[in-house]
Design a protein around this motif. Structure first.
Motif, PDB file in Angstrom:
ATOM      1  N   TRP A 335     -27.814 -67.657  -1.927  1.00  0.00           N
ATOM      2  CA  TRP A 335     -27.517 -69.079  -1.721  1.00  0.00           C
ATOM      3  C   TRP A 335     -26.482 -68.840  -0.627  1.00  0.00           C
ATOM      4  O   TRP A 335     -25.395 -68.235  -0.500  1.00  0.00           O
ATOM      5  N   ILE A 336     -26.716 -69.800   0.372  1.00  0.00           N
ATOM      6  CA  ILE A 336     -25.736 -70.362   1.434  1.00  0.00           C
ATOM      7  C   ILE A 336     -25.944 -71.750   1.564  1.00  0.00           C
ATOM      8  O   ILE A 336     -26.827 -72.253   1.500  1.00  0.00           O
ATOM      9  N   PRO A 337     -24.789 -72.528   1.588  1.00  0.00           N
ATOM     10  CA  PRO A 337     -24.700 -73.946   1.531  1.00  0.00           C
ATOM     11  C   PRO A 337     -25.050 -74.414   2.752  1.00  0.00           C
ATOM     12  O   PRO A 337     -24.691 -75.727   2.860  1.00  0.00           O
ATOM     13  N   ASP A 338     -25.503 -73.709   3.799  1.00  0.00           N
ATOM     14  CA  ASP A 338     -26.395 -74.226   5.052  1.00  0.00           C
ATOM     15  C   ASP A 338     -27.381 -74.198   4.999  1.00  0.00           C
ATOM     16  O   ASP A 338     -28.141 -73.074   5.360  1.00  0.00           O
ATOM     17  N   PRO A 339     -28.430 -75.188   4.689  1.00  0.00           N
ATOM     18  CA  PRO A 339     -29.925 -75.095   4.699  1.00  0.00           C
ATOM     19  C   PRO A 339     -30.474 -74.465   5.948  1.00  0.00           C
ATOM     20  O   PRO A 339     -31.495 -73.861   5.946  1.00  0.00           O
ATOM     21  N   TYR A 340     -29.840 -74.807   6.930  1.00  0.00           N
ATOM     22  CA  TYR A 340     -30.426 -74.369   8.391  1.00  0.00           C
ATOM     23  C   TYR A 340     -30.150 -72.631   8.513  1.00  0.00           C
ATOM     24  O   TYR A 340     -30.955 -72.106   9.100  1.00  0.00           O
ATOM     25  N   VAL A 341     -28.955 -72.194   8.207  1.00  0.00           N
ATOM     26  CA  VAL A 341     -28.836 -70.779   7.798  1.00  0.00           C
ATOM     27  C   VAL A 341     -29.778 -70.082   6.947  1.00  0.00           C
ATOM     28  O   VAL A 341     -30.163 -69.056   7.252  1.00  0.00           O
ATOM     29  N   MET A 342     -29.651 -70.942   5.751  1.00  0.00           N
ATOM     30  CA  MET A 342     -30.634 -70.220   4.686  1.00  0.00           C
ATOM     31  C   MET A 342     -32.157 -70.607   4.963  1.00  0.00           C
ATOM     32  O   MET A 342     -32.810 -69.644   4.314  1.00  0.00           O
ATOM     33  N   ASN A 343     -32.495 -71.095   5.979  1.00  0.00           N
ATOM     34  CA  ASN A 343     -33.900 -71.454   6.046  1.00  0.00           C
ATOM     35  C   ASN A 343     -34.536 -72.062   4.766  1.00  0.00           C
ATOM     36  O   ASN A 343     -35.696 -71.789   4.666  1.00  0.00           O
ATOM     37  N   TRP A 344     -33.693 -72.886   4.137  1.00  0.00           N
ATOM     38  CA  TRP A 344     -34.478 -73.612   2.978  1.00  0.00           C
ATOM     39  C   TRP A 344     -33.533 -74.806   2.785  1.00  0.00           C
ATOM     40  O   TRP A 344     -32.260 -74.723   2.842  1.00  0.00           O
ATOM     41  N   PRO A 345     -34.095 -75.920   2.372  1.00  0.00           N
ATOM     42  CA  PRO A 345     -35.623 -76.164   2.400  1.00  0.00           C
ATOM     43  C   PRO A 345     -36.034 -76.454   3.727  1.00  0.00           C
ATOM     44  O   PRO A 345     -35.190 -76.653   4.611  1.00  0.00           O
ATOM     45  N   GLY A 346     -37.344 -76.811   4.120  1.00  0.00           N
ATOM     46  CA  GLY A 346     -37.925 -77.031   5.295  1.00  0.00           C
ATOM     47  C   GLY A 346     -37.317 -78.468   5.691  1.00  0.00           C
ATOM     48  O   GLY A 346     -36.704 -79.378   4.976  1.00  0.00           O
ATOM     49  N   ASN A 347     -37.474 -78.693   6.910  1.00  0.00           N
ATOM     50  CA  ASN A 347     -37.048 -80.102   7.416  1.00  0.00           C
ATOM     51  C   ASN A 347     -37.432 -81.349   6.657  1.00  0.00           C
ATOM     52  O   ASN A 347     -36.477 -82.141   6.615  1.00  0.00           O
ATOM     53  N   GLU A 348     -38.559 -81.407   6.621  1.00  0.00           N
ATOM     54  CA  GLU A 348     -39.351 -82.503   5.813  1.00  0.00           C
ATOM     55  C   GLU A 348     -38.742 -82.532   4.440  1.00  0.00           C
ATOM     56  O   GLU A 348     -38.220 -83.831   4.165  1.00  0.00           O
ATOM     57  N   MET A 349     -38.422 -81.614   3.570  1.00  0.00           N
ATOM     58  CA  MET A 349     -38.019 -81.574   2.376  1.00  0.00           C
ATOM     59  C   MET A 349     -36.417 -81.976   2.267  1.00  0.00           C
ATOM     60  O   MET A 349     -35.966 -82.820   1.639  1.00  0.00           O
ATOM     61  N   LEU A 350     -35.740 -81.504   3.206  1.00  0.00           N
ATOM     62  CA  LEU A 350     -34.384 -81.703   3.605  1.00  0.00           C
ATOM     63  C   LEU A 350     -34.139 -83.088   3.838  1.00  0.00           C
ATOM     64  O   LEU A 350     -33.148 -83.754   3.382  1.00  0.00           O
ATOM     65  N   ASN A 351     -35.095 -83.670   4.685  1.00  0.00           N
ATOM     66  CA  ASN A 351     -34.833 -84.927   5.063  1.00  0.00           C
ATOM     67  C   ASN A 351     -35.125 -85.885   3.989  1.00  0.00           C
ATOM     68  O   ASN A 351     -34.125 -86.982   3.740  1.00  0.00           O
ATOM     69  N   PHE A 352     -35.853 -85.706   3.015  1.00  0.00           N
ATOM     70  CA  PHE A 352     -36.144 -86.610   1.826  1.00  0.00           C
ATOM     71  C   PHE A 352     -34.941 -86.295   0.862  1.00  0.00           C
ATOM     72  O   PHE A 352     -34.299 -87.335   0.439  1.00  0.00           O
ATOM     73  N   ILE A 353     -34.454 -85.288   0.710  1.00  0.00           N
ATOM     74  CA  ILE A 353     -33.212 -84.958  -0.290  1.00  0.00           C
ATOM     75  C   ILE A 353     -32.174 -85.508   0.375  1.00  0.00           C
ATOM     76  O   ILE A 353     -31.319 -86.165  -0.343  1.00  0.00           O
ATOM     77  N   ALA A 354     -31.885 -85.522   1.492  1.00  0.00           N
ATOM     78  CA  ALA A 354     -30.661 -86.484   2.278  1.00  0.00           C
ATOM     79  C   ALA A 354     -30.753 -87.864   1.983  1.00  0.00           C
ATOM     80  O   ALA A 354     -29.730 -88.515   1.525  1.00  0.00           O
ATOM     81  N   LYS A 355     -31.713 -88.350   2.021  1.00  0.00           N
ATOM     82  CA  LYS A 355     -31.967 -89.823   1.837  1.00  0.00           C
ATOM     83  C   LYS A 355     -32.084 -89.994   0.376  1.00  0.00           C
ATOM     84  O   LYS A 355     -31.436 -91.048  -0.030  1.00  0.00           O
ATOM     85  N   ALA A 356     -32.594 -89.166  -0.556  1.00  0.00           N
ATOM     86  CA  ALA A 356     -32.561 -89.577  -1.943  1.00  0.00           C
ATOM     87  C   ALA A 356     -30.993 -89.196  -2.470  1.00  0.00           C
ATOM     88  O   ALA A 356     -30.791 -90.254  -3.525  1.00  0.00           O
ATOM     89  N   PHE A 357     -30.257 -88.358  -2.098  1.00  0.00           N
ATOM     90  CA  PHE A 357     -28.957 -88.083  -2.410  1.00  0.00           C
ATOM     91  C   PHE A 357     -27.982 -89.174  -1.806  1.00  0.00           C
ATOM     92  O   PHE A 357     -26.788 -89.296  -2.314  1.00  0.00           O
TER      93      PHE A 357
END
Length: 404
Positions: A335-357
């Motif tokens: 686990w790394i708290p930067d999704p882009y470094v961790m390569n998880w989640p994908g851009n589309e999923m991260l986009n939804f999570i950001a909006k939902a959160f």
């Protein structure tokens, strides 16, 4: 109060469902049989694997999956047919006037037909294998119990992208819009689905292995139904008997578009016009607008047409929203708290999570892996332990959060 649920491929993994990589491997290993009518000799060729190898070389270092392969088969068929001088405009894809065949081998119409049939059969057989082994009483009671408990609290609109019927096996009463017509199959009635506000609803957005076509020898619905409308059969065998030996549909772009029991490939939006798909999508969007509670399980956000609907939820419901996402993070130690470094989640999923959160950087302040993350306003949660673990440990908590 009703709750909307969306089940992706990851929702079926813990009950035996195959991963995309597993289906792709099975598809690629299937050999295509060519019969010589004169000699009776059978030649087997790895046509599907050859298609996949060409795609892998083109996509490198990324490799293709079975939906890429099916889309390619449809496109190759479109060009093979369109290049024939006697083909009318409707069946000539526009780009066919600008490209030439690199290898004639890949434009053999008979091989393409066999390959499409084989791919769909491999996928259908794989789904039927685990669907038939689903045990809601003993082995998979953790799964069925979650759903039976959930629908006992309120009505749900459950949309699934999976082709199995494990949800139906877990819920005693539901509405799917199909009704008896005095034959082996059931016919879809949109009003039966849309007018029912008392039962939970199950929506197979991308098809089912129990869907099939109506007998062409019986024309009682010829003035009412479309050629591609799908009927519900009692078994996979009964449904599969109707799948093939039919003409393929053509999109307005003149490209071949296989509309059938399994919606796959990359032209999904062109395949959602017949019953029940068009009504299911209407009901799904309606539920997102009307229901301020949403559960997403095992969905990787790979279907853009669905993402465009899901991303409106925060606008619809704002602070009244309650959203739960169940996913799986395979290696908590990484686990790394930067999704882009961790390569998880994908851009589309991260986009939804950001909006939902309602947070552009939802994980940045979390230095260590957690099984559950919650938004600052406590209206959205994401669980990362997989479906089985999450249902067993947090199932009641999730149901209470969404239904109270």
């Amino acid at each position: 109060m009703r709750v909307t649920a969306l089940l992706g491929a990851g929702a079926s993994v813990d009950i035996g469902g195959p991963l995309s990589v597993d289906l792709t491997r099975s598809v690629r290993s299937k050999l295509q049989e060519i019969y010589d009518l004169k000699t009776g000799h059978v030649t087997k060729v790895p046509f599907l694997n050859d298609i996949a190898a060409e795609l892998d070389n083109y996509f490198s270092p990324t490799i293709s999956h079975f939906e890429d392969i099916f889309y390619t088969l449809e496109s190759l068929s479109s060009y093979a047919r369109g290049w024939q001088s006697k083909t009318v405009k409707k069946f000539k894809p526009h780009m066919g006037s600008f490209v030439d065949a690199k290898k004639q081998y890949f434009f053999d119409e008979f091989l393409l037909y066999i390959a499409k049939k084989d791919l769909l059969t491999v996928v259908g057989d794989s789904i039927d294998e685990y669907d038939s082994l689903f045990d809601p009483v003993l082995k998979h009671s953790w799964y069925s119990s979650f759903w039976s408990d959930a629908v006992s609290q309120c009505q749900w609109d459950i949309a699934t992208l999976n082709y199995d019927h494990c949800i139906e096996s877990s819920i005693n009463q539901y509405e799917d819009g199909y009704e008896d017509i005095g034959q082996i199959c059931k016919r879809f009635n949109p009003r039966k689905l849309l007018d029912n506000n008392t039962d939970s609803k199950i929506l197979h957005l991308h098809g089912s292995i129990l869907y099939g076509h109506y007998s062409t020898s019986d024309n009682r619905y010829m003035f009412e139904d479309q050629h591609e409308d799908l009927y519900l059969y009692p078994s996979y065998k009964d449904a599969k008997d109707t799948w093939f030996n039919r003409s393929f549909s053509v999109a307005q772009s003149h490209d071949e578009t296989y509309v059938g029991p399994i919606v796959t490939g990359l032209r999904k939006t062109d395949k959602l016009l017949p019953y029940p798909y068009n009504t299911y999508y209407h009901q799904f969007q309606k539920s997102l607008i009307e229901n301020d509670r949403l559960l997403i399980i095992g969905y990787s956000f790979g279907d853009y047409h669905l993402n465009s609907l899901l991303e409106r939820v925060v606008r619809y419901h704002g602070q009244n929203r309650k959203i739960v996402i169940i996913s799986y993070f395979p290696d908590p130690k990484s686990w790394i708290p930067d999704p882009y470094v961790m390569n998880w989640p994908g851009n589309e999923m991260l986009n939804f999570i950001a909006k939902a959160f309602k947070d552009p950087t939802p994980f940045y302040n979390t230095l260590q892996f957690q099984e559950m993350f919650e938004s600052e306003d406590k209206r959205t949660r994401i669980y990362l332990g997989g479906v089985n673990h999450t249902f067993n440990k947090y199932g009641r908590e999730i149901i209470d959060f969404l239904t109270k």
